[in-house]
Structures are given as C-alpha cells and as structure tokens.
Design an enzyme around this catalytic site. Structure first.
Site, PDB file in Angstrom:
ATOM      1  N   ARG A 270       0.635  -1.255  -0.315  1.00 12.60           N
ATOM      2  CA  ARG A 270      -0.238   0.364  -0.149  1.00 12.60           C
ATOM      3  C   ARG A 270       0.562   1.185  -0.065  1.00 12.60           C
ATOM      4  NH1 ARG A 270      -0.654   4.786   2.663  1.00 12.60           N
ATOM      5  NH2 ARG A 270      -0.206   4.055   4.247  1.00 12.60           N
ATOM      6  N   ASP A 271       1.767   1.702   1.412  1.00 12.37           N
ATOM      7  CA  ASP A 271       2.423   3.046   0.717  1.00 12.37           C
ATOM      8  C   ASP A 271       3.328   2.674   0.377  1.00 12.37           C
ATOM      9  OD1 ASP A 271       3.255   5.020   2.353  1.00 12.37           O
ATOM     10  OD2 ASP A 271       3.382   4.190   4.027  1.00 12.37           O
TER      11      ASP A 271
ATOM     12  N   HIS B 167       4.722   3.239  13.128  1.00 13.07           N
ATOM     13  CA  HIS B 167       4.745   4.018  11.445  1.00 13.07           C
ATOM     14  C   HIS B 167       5.869   4.697  10.776  1.00 13.07           C
ATOM     15  CE1 HIS B 167       2.833   3.417   6.897  1.00 13.07           C
ATOM     16  NE2 HIS B 167       3.491   4.770   6.979  1.00 13.07           N
TER      17      HIS B 167
ATOM     18  N   HIS C 265       9.009   6.800   8.652  1.00 13.13           N
ATOM     19  CA  HIS C 265       9.933   6.347   7.230  1.00 13.13           C
ATOM     20  C   HIS C 265      11.355   6.447   7.557  1.00 13.13           C
ATOM     21  CE1 HIS C 265       6.727   6.636   4.424  1.00 13.13           C
ATOM     22  NE2 HIS C 265       6.045   6.893   5.520  1.00 13.13           N
TER      23      HIS C 265
ATOM     24  N   CYS D 161       5.324   9.341   1.088  1.00 11.09           N
ATOM     25  CA  CYS D 161       3.189   9.954   0.888  1.00 11.09           C
ATOM     26  C   CYS D 161       3.240  10.785  -0.299  1.00 11.09           C
ATOM     27  CB  CYS D 161       3.032  10.621   2.362  1.00 11.09           C
ATOM     28  SG  CYS D 161       1.802  11.277   1.726  1.00 11.09           S
TER      29      CYS D 161
ATOM     30  N   ASN E 107       9.195   3.916   3.107  1.00 13.79           N
ATOM     31  CA  ASN E 107       9.484   3.963   5.052  1.00 13.79           C
ATOM     32  C   ASN E 107      10.518   3.108   5.122  1.00 13.79           C
ATOM     33  OD1 ASN E 107       5.991   3.590   3.384  1.00 13.79           O
ATOM     34  ND2 ASN E 107       6.064   3.334   5.777  1.00 13.79           N
TER      35      ASN E 107
END
Ligand code: COA
Ligand code: ZN
Length: 310
Positions: free
Chosen positions: A15-16, A215, A217, A248, A257
C-alpha cells in the site's frame, strides 16, 4: 542474549510502497508480491487503499487484490488490511468484504487538506460514519493512522495537543482502536518519538481496547533508530515496507518507509522476535526491486546474504 518482548511487523509495501510508484503495476504482479511477502510469514499486511483513483491511480485495483486473497487467507493466520480516507472508501472496503480498515487523517490541517481535502473535523465526521457502519459487522477491526504526528511538511513540528485531541475524539466512539503514529516525513527525532510514544502508551496502559503502532519513514536515515526508541517507549507494533519502498505523494520530500528487512534484521539480532523469515523477506524485496521505476531504500538487502543472517 536475553529474550525481550516480541514485536509484530505490519508489512505496508503493497500500500504505502506501491502508492508512490508511477507506472501502474499489473494486478497479477501485485498479487505475486503479496504472496512472496506472505511466504515470509507476516501476520499482517496492508495491501491497498480505497481512495480516489484520480488521487492515487495505483490503488485502483484494491478490490481485486482483496478478492484474490479472500479464499486463500480464510484458513491462514494472516490479516490483510486496507487504507480508507473517507466514509465512501470505508463503505467500499466493507462492501468488498474487508474487515480490517485503516482510516487515515493528519494531525496538521495543511497535510490533512493536501492528503484528503478535508479539515480535521470533517475527517473525524467521516470516521464516525465508518465506525457506525463497522460496529454492525462481525470481525470489524479499526486502525486509525494519524499522519504527521511528529512533523508536517507545511507546518513543521506538530503540537502534541493536536495529536491528543484526535486520539481523544476517536476513543469517545467506544470501540477498540489501534492507533498508527505516523512519522510521515521521517523528520521525527528519536527523543521526540520516545517522549510521545512513551506518554501515550503509559497513559493508556490499563485500557486493553487501545493499541499503538509506530509507522516510520527513513527520509533522514532515522527509521530504525526511531523504531528502537519507540520500542523502548513501549510500542510493540511497527509498520515497515519491504525494500524501503513508499512515501506519501502529498508530503513533499518524504522518502520511503523504514525498510522491513532492516527492522527485522535489527530486532532479531537484539533478541526481539518479529516472526518474520528474513531470508524469504529478502527474496520478496528482489521482486519489488525488479519492478519498473521503483524508488527503493534500505541497507540490509544490499549486502551479501552470508552477512545478514538474523
Ligand atoms: N474511493 C473512490 N472514489 C472516491 C472516494 C474513495 N474513497 N471518495 C470519493 N470518491 C469519488 C467520489 O465518488 C466522487 O466521484 P465523482 O467525481 O464521480 O462524483 C469524487 O471521488 C470526488 O469526491 P470528493 O468527496 O469530492 O473527493 P475529493 O476529490 O475531495 O477527494 C479523497 C477526497 C479523500 C477521495 C481523495 O483526496 C483521496 O483519495 N486521497 C487519497 C489520500 C491517500 O491515499 N494518501 C496517501 C496515503 S496517506
Ligand atoms: Zn507511510
């Protein structure tokens, strides 16, 4: 080596990671990557997003991905979640049979507007609608991802109150929630990460209906350090992306990430079990690295295999 509390790694590359890739990755390739990651024994993966295909074209086949795994996963101990930015997306996910929803909103108004074109208050109303629908459904599980918890690309350091207000509002809905504390820009610093995570975990410790995830990065090379400080502050759930993919599209300058393999390598060598098979994970990173036009990151996968056993 002393064994310590285990952690759970949530794999978010599908996803990310994929959302940041420009050329459309064919659905069968996405499925092959998810399968390769599942071989690495993850218990949780975030595999798509019910978002506007105009905003993120790469996620347009999310329903197909979930459909492909609906049968395969029914007998496996693995949870596949999906990101939703609003009530429409939430309903689309529930209609597609997804029970593990990740709602995203930001702690800063400017990033929330840039990401989901809503004020924070409007996003909270969308969340209430999703919860009202989800409560009726067996197996509904909610993660609330709070983006820009530490730093906003437009507003700088995020005031703690903004984060606490979002948490308080969400908890008032009276259902179990896992909060994802998202260092969207990667500009959270270890002392800041430790202070906020520690405060939240400590404050809510007696409440078993609340869980916390970090979460991170790796924009400034702080991804693993921040995860370790979060661990010491009591966090036991970590999002990470294989091959350090991700970022993002609405946070200028933010890179991928924290690489899952860097995190697994570090935790395992510190005696902290992740449950993830590092060798199989490295196989999956090779699949990701071979995709056209991907911006990968991380360190461990670039070393000879004999140097990276856990
Ligand atoms: N999934 C698919 N379509 C959606 C949707 C969703 N979750 N939400 C809205 N739409 C559709 C509407 O039906 C409408 O369609 P129409 O033009 O055919 O009538 C159109 O999109 C516009 O709806 P609106 O509510 O005005 O959306 P918007 O244009 O303000 O966009 C979001 C809001 C949240 C849908 C959009 O900004 C988005 O998807 N952002 C993605 C954020 C993201 O994933 N960021 C990275 C992860 S942190
Ligand atoms: Zn992210």
């Amino acid at each position: 080596m002393k064994a310590q509390d285990p952690v759970q790694i949530v794999e978010v590359a599908p996803r990310d990671g994929f959302q940041a890739v420009k050329p459309f990755i064919p659905t069968h390739t996405k499925i092959a990557v998810v399968e390769a990651l599942m071989e690495a024994k993850y218990r949780r993966l975030e595999v798509g997003a019910f978002v506007s295909p105009k905003a993120i074209p790469q996620m347009a086949d999310t329903a197909k991905i979930h459909a492909a795994f609906a049968v395969k996963c029914s007998t496996r101990p693995v949870r596949l979640s999906t990101l939703v930015p609003n009530a429409i997306g939430g309903q689309m996910a529930l209609d597609a049979g997804v029970r593990d929803l990740v709602f995203v909103l930001s702690a800063s108004e400017s990033h929330n507007h840039s990401n989901v074109r809503r004020t924070i208050a409007e996003s909270q109303e969308e969340l209430e609608i999703i919860v009202a629908a989800g409560r009726q459904i067996d197996g509904f599980q909610l993660r609330v991802n709070i983006a820009t918890v530490f730093d906003c690309p437009y507003e700088g350091r995020t005031p703690e109150k903004a984060v606490l207000d979002i948490i308080e509002h969400a908890l008032e809905m009276g259902i179990p929630i896992e909060f994802g504390l998202c260092d969207t820009t990667g500009r959270g610093f270890p002392d800041h990460v430790a202070a906020l995570c520690g405060e939240l975990v400590y404050k809510h410790k007696p409440d078993t209906s609340v869980a916390w995830a970090f979460h991170g990065h790796d924009t400034y090379g702080l991804g693993v350090a921040n995860a370790l400080f979060a661990y010491n502050a009591g966090i036991r759930i970590f999002d990470a992306a294989a091959a350090g993919l991700g970022g993002c599209p609405f946070a200028p300058g933010a890179s991928g990430n924290t690489a899952s393999e860097d995190l697994v390598f570090t935790f395992e060598n510190m005696g902290i079990s992740t449950g993830v098979d590092l060798s199989k994970l490295l196989d999956a990173t090779a699949l990701i690295d071979a995709l056209p036009d991907v911006d990968t990151g991380g360190h461990v996968r670039l070393l000879p295999r004999m140097r990276i056993s856990a």
